[in-house]
Design a protein around this motif. Structure first.
Motif, PDB file in Angstrom:
ATOM      1  N   ALA A 180     -32.122  39.278  12.855  1.00 23.42           N
ATOM      2  CA  ALA A 180     -31.177  38.679  12.047  1.00 23.42           C
ATOM      3  C   ALA A 180     -29.705  38.538  12.589  1.00 23.42           C
ATOM      4  O   ALA A 180     -29.141  37.840  12.174  1.00 23.42           O
ATOM      5  N   GLY A 181     -29.578  39.367  13.450  1.00 27.32           N
ATOM      6  CA  GLY A 181     -28.034  39.729  13.959  1.00 27.32           C
ATOM      7  C   GLY A 181     -27.701  38.661  15.211  1.00 27.32           C
ATOM      8  O   GLY A 181     -26.513  38.887  15.714  1.00 27.32           O
ATOM      9  N   SER A 182     -28.819  38.086  15.608  1.00 27.17           N
ATOM     10  CA  SER A 182     -28.488  37.147  16.875  1.00 27.17           C
ATOM     11  C   SER A 182     -27.650  35.879  16.411  1.00 27.17           C
ATOM     12  O   SER A 182     -27.636  35.473  15.602  1.00 27.17           O
ATOM     13  N   GLU A 183     -27.234  35.358  17.866  1.00 25.92           N
ATOM     14  CA  GLU A 183     -26.307  33.882  17.362  1.00 25.92           C
ATOM     15  C   GLU A 183     -27.409  32.692  16.846  1.00 25.92           C
ATOM     16  O   GLU A 183     -26.936  32.214  16.195  1.00 25.92           O
ATOM     17  N   ALA A 184     -28.631  32.944  17.518  1.00 31.59           N
ATOM     18  CA  ALA A 184     -29.438  31.997  17.106  1.00 31.59           C
ATOM     19  C   ALA A 184     -29.884  31.930  15.430  1.00 31.59           C
ATOM     20  O   ALA A 184     -29.977  30.845  14.825  1.00 31.59           O
ATOM     21  N   ALA A 185     -29.909  33.181  14.897  1.00 30.07           N
ATOM     22  CA  ALA A 185     -30.008  33.399  13.521  1.00 30.07           C
ATOM     23  C   ALA A 185     -28.989  32.597  12.731  1.00 30.07           C
ATOM     24  O   ALA A 185     -29.106  32.198  11.707  1.00 30.07           O
ATOM     25  N   ALA A 186     -27.497  32.892  13.239  1.00 30.67           N
ATOM     26  CA  ALA A 186     -26.416  32.133  12.463  1.00 30.67           C
ATOM     27  C   ALA A 186     -26.715  30.850  12.777  1.00 30.67           C
ATOM     28  O   ALA A 186     -26.212  30.238  11.822  1.00 30.67           O
ATOM     29  N   LEU A 187     -27.130  30.403  13.826  1.00 27.47           N
ATOM     30  CA  LEU A 187     -27.086  28.846  14.027  1.00 27.47           C
ATOM     31  C   LEU A 187     -27.966  28.004  12.883  1.00 27.47           C
ATOM     32  O   LEU A 187     -27.422  26.890  12.642  1.00 27.47           O
ATOM     33  N   VAL A 188     -29.161  28.835  12.478  1.00 26.63           N
ATOM     34  CA  VAL A 188     -30.039  28.001  11.733  1.00 26.63           C
ATOM     35  C   VAL A 188     -29.811  28.263  10.333  1.00 26.63           C
ATOM     36  O   VAL A 188     -30.716  27.688   9.615  1.00 26.63           O
ATOM     37  N   ASP A 189     -28.871  29.179  10.076  1.00 23.02           N
ATOM     38  CA  ASP A 189     -28.232  29.181   8.724  1.00 23.02           C
ATOM     39  C   ASP A 189     -27.984  28.140   8.049  1.00 23.02           C
ATOM     40  O   ASP A 189     -27.211  27.376   8.376  1.00 23.02           O
ATOM     41  N   GLY A 190     -28.814  27.638   6.814  1.00 25.34           N
ATOM     42  CA  GLY A 190     -28.700  26.324   6.258  1.00 25.34           C
ATOM     43  C   GLY A 190     -29.498  24.933   6.723  1.00 25.34           C
ATOM     44  O   GLY A 190     -29.464  24.109   5.816  1.00 25.34           O
ATOM     45  N   CYS A 191     -30.057  25.401   7.931  1.00 30.98           N
ATOM     46  CA  CYS A 191     -30.857  24.290   8.322  1.00 30.98           C
ATOM     47  C   CYS A 191     -32.055  25.036   8.918  1.00 30.98           C
ATOM     48  O   CYS A 191     -32.742  24.470  10.021  1.00 30.98           O
ATOM     49  N   GLY A 192     -32.618  26.020   8.209  1.00 26.27           N
ATOM     50  CA  GLY A 192     -33.645  26.853   8.822  1.00 26.27           C
ATOM     51  C   GLY A 192     -33.722  28.040   8.223  1.00 26.27           C
ATOM     52  O   GLY A 192     -33.164  28.401   7.101  1.00 26.27           O
ATOM     53  N   ARG A 193     -34.716  29.022   8.685  1.00 20.83           N
ATOM     54  CA  ARG A 193     -34.491  30.421   8.139  1.00 20.83           C
ATOM     55  C   ARG A 193     -34.707  31.330   9.578  1.00 20.83           C
ATOM     56  O   ARG A 193     -35.266  30.952  10.600  1.00 20.83           O
ATOM     57  N   THR A 194     -34.617  32.667   9.261  1.00 19.01           N
ATOM     58  CA  THR A 194     -34.813  33.656  10.181  1.00 19.01           C
ATOM     59  C   THR A 194     -36.070  34.395   9.676  1.00 19.01           C
ATOM     60  O   THR A 194     -35.846  35.026   8.629  1.00 19.01           O
ATOM     61  N   LEU A 195     -36.983  34.687  10.694  1.00 18.62           N
ATOM     62  CA  LEU A 195     -38.380  35.366  10.200  1.00 18.62           C
ATOM     63  C   LEU A 195     -38.549  36.627  11.319  1.00 18.62           C
ATOM     64  O   LEU A 195     -38.115  36.275  12.347  1.00 18.62           O
ATOM     65  N   ASP A 196     -39.374  37.422  10.865  1.00 16.02           N
ATOM     66  CA  ASP A 196     -39.844  38.551  11.639  1.00 16.02           C
ATOM     67  C   ASP A 196     -40.883  37.708  12.900  1.00 16.02           C
ATOM     68  O   ASP A 196     -41.928  37.145  12.233  1.00 16.02           O
ATOM     69  N   PRO A 197     -40.708  37.961  14.057  1.00 21.87           N
ATOM     70  CA  PRO A 197     -41.542  37.055  15.037  1.00 21.87           C
ATOM     71  C   PRO A 197     -43.118  37.949  14.816  1.00 21.87           C
ATOM     72  O   PRO A 197     -43.713  36.998  15.490  1.00 21.87           O
ATOM     73  N   ALA A 198     -43.184  38.814  14.436  1.00 18.35           N
ATOM     74  CA  ALA A 198     -44.858  39.380  14.433  1.00 18.35           C
ATOM     75  C   ALA A 198     -45.255  39.106  12.900  1.00 18.35           C
ATOM     76  O   ALA A 198     -46.638  39.458  12.868  1.00 18.35           O
ATOM     77  N   ASP A 199     -44.623  38.425  12.055  1.00 18.78           N
ATOM     78  CA  ASP A 199     -45.194  38.251  10.570  1.00 18.78           C
ATOM     79  C   ASP A 199     -45.662  36.735  10.366  1.00 18.78           C
ATOM     80  O   ASP A 199     -45.215  36.044  10.203  1.00 18.78           O
ATOM     81  N   GLY A 200     -46.980  36.665  11.238  1.00 15.20           N
ATOM     82  CA  GLY A 200     -47.665  35.516  10.896  1.00 15.20           C
ATOM     83  C   GLY A 200     -47.884  34.972   9.376  1.00 15.20           C
ATOM     84  O   GLY A 200     -47.975  33.868   9.147  1.00 15.20           O
ATOM     85  N   THR A 201     -48.444  36.085   8.601  1.00 18.66           N
ATOM     86  CA  THR A 201     -48.605  35.729   7.198  1.00 18.66           C
ATOM     87  C   THR A 201     -47.492  35.186   6.770  1.00 18.66           C
ATOM     88  O   THR A 201     -47.413  34.141   5.616  1.00 18.66           O
ATOM     89  N   GLY A 202     -46.283  35.591   6.767  1.00 21.90           N
ATOM     90  CA  GLY A 202     -45.030  35.014   6.210  1.00 21.90           C
ATOM     91  C   GLY A 202     -44.557  33.799   6.597  1.00 21.90           C
ATOM     92  O   GLY A 202     -44.188  32.947   6.129  1.00 21.90           O
ATOM     93  N   LEU A 203     -44.923  33.714   7.968  1.00 23.31           N
ATOM     94  CA  LEU A 203     -44.479  32.276   8.507  1.00 23.31           C
ATOM     95  C   LEU A 203     -45.398  31.187   8.180  1.00 23.31           C
ATOM     96  O   LEU A 203     -44.796  30.252   7.793  1.00 23.31           O
ATOM     97  N   ALA A 204     -46.642  31.692   7.894  1.00 25.72           N
ATOM     98  CA  ALA A 204     -47.756  30.444   7.345  1.00 25.72           C
ATOM     99  C   ALA A 204     -47.000  30.223   6.021  1.00 25.72           C
ATOM    100  O   ALA A 204     -47.513  29.002   5.575  1.00 25.72           O
ATOM    101  N   ALA A 205     -46.747  31.015   5.273  1.00 25.45           N
ATOM    102  CA  ALA A 205     -46.335  30.745   3.724  1.00 25.45           C
ATOM    103  C   ALA A 205     -45.047  30.124   3.741  1.00 25.45           C
ATOM    104  O   ALA A 205     -44.989  29.030   2.924  1.00 25.45           O
ATOM    105  N   VAL A 206     -44.075  30.265   4.723  1.00 25.62           N
ATOM    106  CA  VAL A 206     -43.003  29.552   4.777  1.00 25.62           C
ATOM    107  C   VAL A 206     -43.483  28.011   5.224  1.00 25.62           C
ATOM    108  O   VAL A 206     -42.700  26.913   4.834  1.00 25.62           O
TER     109      VAL A 206
END
Length: 385
Positions: A295-321
C-alpha cells in the motif's frame, strides 16, 4: 544526444539522437532471461562484461555536457561520476530499479559480505551524482535512506507508451479476435518477472472458474515467470484464463482496451526498488487497475480513485472484488474515466520537458557552456523514453 546501448540490435532513433552500439550480443551469457536461466555466476559475469563494454564505448565519445546512466546493467551508477569527470559533464543517474537490494527479490543470492560491499559502493556512487531520478516517492525514500541528499533526488514517474488510447468494446478487433463477446474481462499485460507474484491471480481465477465462469482472464506478456504461470494454469485446468504473447505496438491500444479492468502485481519486498510501469499503460487505455502489492508504493497511490490496492497473496479477496466489478458496469466505467484523467496529467512530452529542465538546471548551476546533448547509457537497447 547520444545513446550508448549494449548489444547489436537495431539503432533506429528520432532526429537528433545517435545510437551507439557496443556490437556485442546479449544472447550468450549476458544480462536478462538467458543469463538467469544459466545460473547466478554466468549472469553476474554477463552483467560485468556489459558494464565494461558500455563504459569503454562511452569514454570514446566526444565531450558531452550531461552523462545519464540507467539501471541496467546493475552497478551502472558506479561509473556515472567517473564518466562525468572524464567528459567534464554533469552526472545524472536515472534509477528504474534499485540494486543490489532488488537481487534477493529476483532470487539471486550473494554472500552477505559481498552484498554489503556492493551496497556500500553503490550508495557512495549515488551520493556523488549531481542528481538521481526516482520513478516513485517510495523509491525516493529508499534513495534518501542511502544518504543521497534530498535536494539531489528528483521525482520523475514512468509514463504510458505514447499512442495508447481507449478503444470501445464494439470497435475492438483484438477483443473480437479472442471471441470475448460481452464477458467481463480482466487482464494482466506486461512483464512476467520474478518480482511480480501471480499466485493471487491464479487463486482468484481458480475460484471464479467455479462460481463465475463468465469472468475471463487474459495474461499478456513474457518473462521468467511465464513458464510457471502456464504450468500452474494447466495443472488447475483454468479454461477461464488465457496466456498470450506480447502484442505488437500497433495493437497495444486494442489489447489493453480488450479488458474491462487490469491487474498489476509486485512483491511487497520490492517496495521502493521498482515501480510497475504496466499501471500507466492500463490507465492510458481508460481502464481501472487493481494493484496487487504494498500500500505504500507509488503504484498504489496511482490507482487511488481508479482502482484498489490488494494483498498480492489474497486470491479469495481478489475474487470477491472482481465479482463486485463484474456486476457493476457503471462503476468500472466511471473509474475508467478517472483513469484516463489521471493518465493525461503525465505523458512522455511532459516527462521529457521535466528531464530537459533538470539537465539545463545542472548546467546552469555549474556555469557550463553547452557543447553537446546528453549521453545516456543503457544495457538493453533504447531506454523507455
Amino acid at each position: 544526444m547520444s545513446v550508448v546501448a549494449d548489444g547489436d540490435g537495431p539503432s533506429a532513433a528520432p532526429p537528433g539522437v545517435t545510437v551507439v552500439r557496443t556490437g556485442a550480443s546479449l544472447k550468450e551469457g549476458g544480462p536478462g532471461e538467458n543469463g538467469m536461466r544459466r545460473g547466478a555466476a554466468p549472469m553476474v559475469r554477463g552483467y560485468l562484461d556489459s558494464l565494461r563494454r558500455l563504459t569503454l564505448r562511452a569514454m570514446r565519445l566526444p565531450r558531452h555536457d550531461v552523462v545519464v546512466t540507467m539501471t541496467d546493467p546493475p552497478l551502472m551508477a558506479r561509473v556515472g561520476p567517473m564518466l562525468a569527470a572524464w567528459h567534464g559533464a554533469a552526472a545524472i543517474h536515472w534509477c528504474h530499479d534499485l540494486y543490489p537490494a532488488l537481487l534477493p527479490v529476483l532470487g539471486l543470492r550473494i554472500p552477505d559480505p559481498l552484498y554489503r560491499l556492493v551496497e556500500w559502493s553503490v550508495a557512495g556512487a549515488m551520493r556523488r551524482h549531481d542528481a538521481v531520478v526516482a520513478i516513485g516517492r517510495c523509491m525516493a525514500r529508499r534513495l534518501a535512506a542511502l544518504g543521497v541528499p534530498s535536494d539531489r533526488i528528483v521525482l520523475l514517474p514512468n509514463w504510458a507508451e505514447p499512442g495508447i488510447r481507449p478503444v470501445a468494446r464494439e470497435g475492438n478487433g483484438f477483443r473480437a479476435d479472442l471471441g470475448l463477446g460481452d464477458r467481463f474481462t480482466v487482464a494482466y499485460s506486461g512483464n512476467l518477472g520474478l518480482a511480480h507474484p501471480m499466485g493471487g491471480l491464479l487463486d482468484a481465477a481458480t475460484e471464479l472458474a467455479r462460481t463465475d465462469p463468465d469472468i475471463a482472464f487474459l495474461v499478456i506478456g513474457e518473462g521468467r515467470g511465464r513458464p510457471a504461470l502456464e504450468a500452474a494454469a494447466a495443472a488447475r485446468g483454468l479454461s477461464n484464463l488465457r496466456v498470450l504473447p506480447l502484442q505488437p505496438a500497433g495493437r497495444l491500444s486494442e489489447s489493453l482496451s480488450a479488458a474491462d479492468l487490469h491487474l498489476a502485481s509486485m512483491d511487497p519486498r520490492a517496495e521502493g526498488l521498482l515501480v510497475p510501469c504496466k499501471v500507466a499503460g492500463a490507465l492510458a487505455a481508460g481502464r481501472p487497475c487493481l494493484f496487487l502489492g504494498p500500500a505504500g508504493s507509488e503504484a498504489a497511490a496511482l490507482v487511488d480513485g481508479c482502482g484498489r490496492t490488494l494483498d498480492p497473496a489474497d486470491g479469495t479477496g481478489l475474487a470477491a472484488v472482481l465479482r463486485g466489478y463484474a456486476r457493476d458496469p457503471a462503476r468500472y466505467a466511471e473509474e475508467g474515466r478517472r483513469a484516463l484523467s489521471v493518465s493525461a496529467r503525465w505523458d512522455a512530452d511532459t516527462a521529457a520537458w521535466r528531464f530537459a529542465a533538470l539537465a539545463e538546471s545542472l548546467l546552469g548551476r555549474a556555469g557550463k557552456p553547452v557543447a553537446a546533448p546528453l549521453v545516456r547509457m543503457s544495457g538493453r537497447g533504447l531506454p523507455h523514453a
